[in-house]
Design an enzyme around this catalytic site. Structure first.
Site, PDB file in Angstrom:
ATOM      1  N   ASN A 101      29.132  37.708  39.056  1.00  0.00           N
ATOM      2  CA  ASN A 101      28.515  38.336  37.878  1.00  0.00           C
ATOM      3  C   ASN A 101      29.410  38.325  36.644  1.00  0.00           C
ATOM      4  O   ASN A 101      28.906  38.301  35.520  1.00  0.00           O
ATOM      5  CB  ASN A 101      27.984  39.732  38.205  1.00  0.00           C
ATOM      6  CG  ASN A 101      29.050  40.687  38.647  1.00  0.00           C
ATOM      7  OD1 ASN A 101      30.132  40.269  39.055  1.00  0.00           O
ATOM      8  ND2 ASN A 101      28.762  41.962  38.583  1.00  0.00           N
ATOM      9  N   GLU A 133      36.975  46.558  45.009  1.00  0.00           N
ATOM     10  CA  GLU A 133      36.062  46.979  43.935  1.00  0.00           C
ATOM     11  C   GLU A 133      34.666  46.649  44.414  1.00  0.00           C
ATOM     12  O   GLU A 133      34.285  45.474  44.433  1.00  0.00           O
ATOM     13  CB  GLU A 133      36.362  46.215  42.636  1.00  0.00           C
ATOM     14  CG  GLU A 133      37.724  46.508  42.021  1.00  0.00           C
ATOM     15  CD  GLU A 133      37.801  47.879  41.375  1.00  0.00           C
ATOM     16  OE1 GLU A 133      36.773  48.588  41.310  1.00  0.00           O
ATOM     17  OE2 GLU A 133      38.903  48.249  40.949  1.00  0.00           O
ATOM     18  N   CYS A 173      28.301  45.906  38.216  1.00  0.00           N
ATOM     19  CA  CYS A 173      28.496  47.024  39.135  1.00  0.00           C
ATOM     20  C   CYS A 173      28.482  48.334  38.357  1.00  0.00           C
ATOM     21  O   CYS A 173      28.226  49.393  38.909  1.00  0.00           O
ATOM     22  CB  CYS A 173      29.814  46.860  39.868  1.00  0.00           C
ATOM     23  SG  CYS A 173      31.174  46.598  38.742  1.00  0.00           S
ATOM     24  N   GLU A 222      41.961  48.637  39.032  1.00  0.00           N
ATOM     25  CA  GLU A 222      42.368  47.413  38.332  1.00  0.00           C
ATOM     26  C   GLU A 222      42.453  47.718  36.847  1.00  0.00           C
ATOM     27  O   GLU A 222      41.624  48.456  36.313  1.00  0.00           O
ATOM     28  CB  GLU A 222      41.348  46.293  38.591  1.00  0.00           C
ATOM     29  CG  GLU A 222      41.330  45.859  40.051  1.00  0.00           C
ATOM     30  CD  GLU A 222      40.505  44.595  40.287  1.00  0.00           C
ATOM     31  OE1 GLU A 222      39.310  44.586  39.959  1.00  0.00           O
ATOM     32  OE2 GLU A 222      41.079  43.609  40.781  1.00  0.00           O
TER      33      GLU A 222
END
Ligand code: NAP
Ligand code: MG
Length: 494
Positions: free
Chosen positions: A168, A267, A301, A475
């Site tokens: 994505n 993640e 997300c 991150e």
């Protein structure tokens, strides 16, 4: 390697594709896969074949581990400033080539060109941020409480890291991992998503041009993800896995990583609530909903998955959002004026359609959109659903598409309870002009990140990540560097 290209003979697209490597990058060399298999890369707007890239096998994965392992000692001893300067150069090259890289993302992922340009700016910024962090792997020293000795703590690179990324954000998910890994002194093997390997390979070429030594960054596209990543994680030379993708695959990788006790950053999926209180600035809330829902066509997300709107503001909010969603222009992402591209593939498009149909069957109403269009490409129209019942699957599962389900609430406690009623906890958004309420609700929401009167939280300088089943670790920010460092404690007497 010669790529097969049958699509787009106009607009410089052939030339753009011809400049992208299609082999695996191992030890500084572009190679075909060990068993000569190929991955077809398709254009989601037309279904046409864009290119074929090497489909790495288990042996290729292990060869890449050897290359990364051989390069580790020299890279980890390279001066932090020198590592940072290479990353800085990669930032500059990516920025100079924004237009080509953005067009490449549009071709293989489908997103509209403005979204792709935004992604390149965001992605390049991870290289700049971590070029600055490379010189900040700071340790500690203290006197032991007894006074007898000193406690010295060094931060050392964790070692060879396997990086697995989704389709994505094909550029940003790669740079968000490669940047901190290289800054910390680690060497890496990137396995990009099979839908979007071209962007990763183009970034690999940029990193080599920026001066990354052979073997420090290896890229192995593979459709045989489970076998290839599994074999790498069982190799004792691999010390780190950083994964971005679905919660389901994340659980499987954690199980594999547990066998060799490999350090894991995850993640995973999200199911972001977007809360609008009666005292919100209506215009700001609608603008925010458009960004939180429609950035990347909902394929994020962090996308607002459930819109909880207080009863007093709900009619005006719903009308304004319906109007704005209706005004968007769908089409192939490279066409001028298009702001909604196709979804990535047929499976994703069908999943979105099924979630909408399920909600409508259970009593929801589409105030705009709601029907799969005829014709080529994996398009789905911007859709707003009202009266979505509690048992609709769309409130439980990641939509990953341009659909905004609205649920009306009465009290703050009710909104918090509904927002937290999910296994996920990546990000939550809320709109209110009462700052005390904003902070109180922010504290009560179970999520790693909050957008308070703000719909875009992603920032390379901030710690991005989730709680609950949305993941482990962070991150970006300084935290992002720490994920690739180990603490070494030296008990010291002098
Ligand atoms: P996915 O199916 O989990 O795939 C992600 C990556 O994992 C791809 O490279 C995929 O390779 C690989 N993979 C698949 N099965 C694997 C296995 N058994 N072992 C090792 N690797 C495997 O996710 P997706 O559907 O492509 O991407 C969307 C998901 O990513 C959503 O759930 C979204 O929320 C999440 N996401 C999370 C974040 C975050 O930061 N939290 C950011 C972006 C996206 P193949 O392509 O070859 O299958
Ligand atoms: Mg997938």
């Amino acid at each position: 390697m010669a790529a097969t290209r049958t699509a787009h003979d106009s607009d410089g697209v052939m030339e753009l594709l011809a400049g992208v490597p299609t082999g695996m990058l191992i030890g500084g060399t572009w190679l075909p896969s060990g068993d000569d298999r190929l991955i077809d890369v398709l254009d989601p707007a037309t279904g046409a074949l864009l290119a074929q890239v090497a489909d790495g096998c288990v042996d290729d994965g292990l060869r890449a581990v050897t290359a990364a392992s051989d390069a580790l000692a020299a890279w980890s001893k390279t001066a932090p400033r020198a590592r940072g300067e290479i990353l800085r150069r990669a930032f500059e090259l990516m920025t100079e080539r924004t237009e080509d890289l953005a067009r490449l993302i549009v071709l293989e992922n489908g997103k509209a060109l403005p979204d792709a340009r935004g992604e390149i700016a965001y992605a390049a910024e991870f290289f700049r941020w971590f070029s600055e962090e490379a010189v900040r792997a700071v340790g500690d020293i203290q006197t032991a409480p007894s006074g007898a000795n000193r406690i010295l703590v060094l931060r050392q690179p964790i070692g060879v890291a396997v990086l697995v990324t989704p389709w994505n954000f094909p550029a940003a998910m790669a740079t968000r991992k490669i940047g901190p890994a290289l800054a910390a002194g680690c060497t890496v093997i990137l396995k990009p998503a099979s839908e979007t390997p071209l962007t990763a390979l183009a970034i690999g070429a940029i990193l080599m041009e920026a001066g990354v030594p052979d073997g420090v960054v290896n890229i192995v596209p593979s459709k045989r993800s489970g076998a290839v990543v599994g074999a790498m994680l069982h190799d004792p030379r691999v010390r780190k896995i950083s994964f971005t993708g679905s919660t389901e695959v994340g659980r499987r990788l954690l199980a594999t990583a547990s066998q060799a006790v490999v350090n894991a950053s995850m993640e995973l999926g999200g199911n972001a609530p977007f809360l609008v209180f009666d005292d919100a600035d209506l215009q700001a809330a609608v603008d925010g909903a458009m960004i939180a829902k429609m950035r990347n066509c909902g394929e994020a997300c962090t996308a607002a998955n459930r819109l909880y709107v207080q009863a007093g503001i709900a009619p005006a909010f719903t009308a304004a959002l319906t109007h704005r969603m209706n005004d968007l222009t769908s089409g192939p992402g490279l066409e001028p004026g298009v702001n909604v591209g196709p979804l990535v593939n047929e499976e994703s498009r069908d999943k979105v359609a099924e979630l909408v149909d399920d909600a409508i069957d259970k009593g929801a109403t589409a105030t705009t959109g709601g029907q799969t269009p005829d014709g080529t490409g994996w398009f789905y129209p911007p859709t707003v659903l009202t009266g979505v019942p509690d048992d609709a699957l769309i409130l439980r599962e990641e939509i990953f598409g341009p659909v905004a389900p609205i649920v009306v609430f009465d009290t703050e406690d009710e909104a918090i309870a509904m927002a937290n009623d999910t296994e996920y906890g990546l990000v939550a958004y809320l709109y209110t002009q009462d700052l005390a309420r904003g902070l109180r609700v922010s504290e009560a929401l179970e999520s790693g990140m909050i957008g308070l009167n703000r719909a875009l939280v992603s920032d390379p300088a901030a710690p991005f990540g989730g709680v609950k089943q949305s993941g482990l670790g962070r991150e970006g920010g300084h935290d992002g560097l720490l994920e690739y460092l180990e603490s070494k404690y030296i008990a010291l007497t002098w």
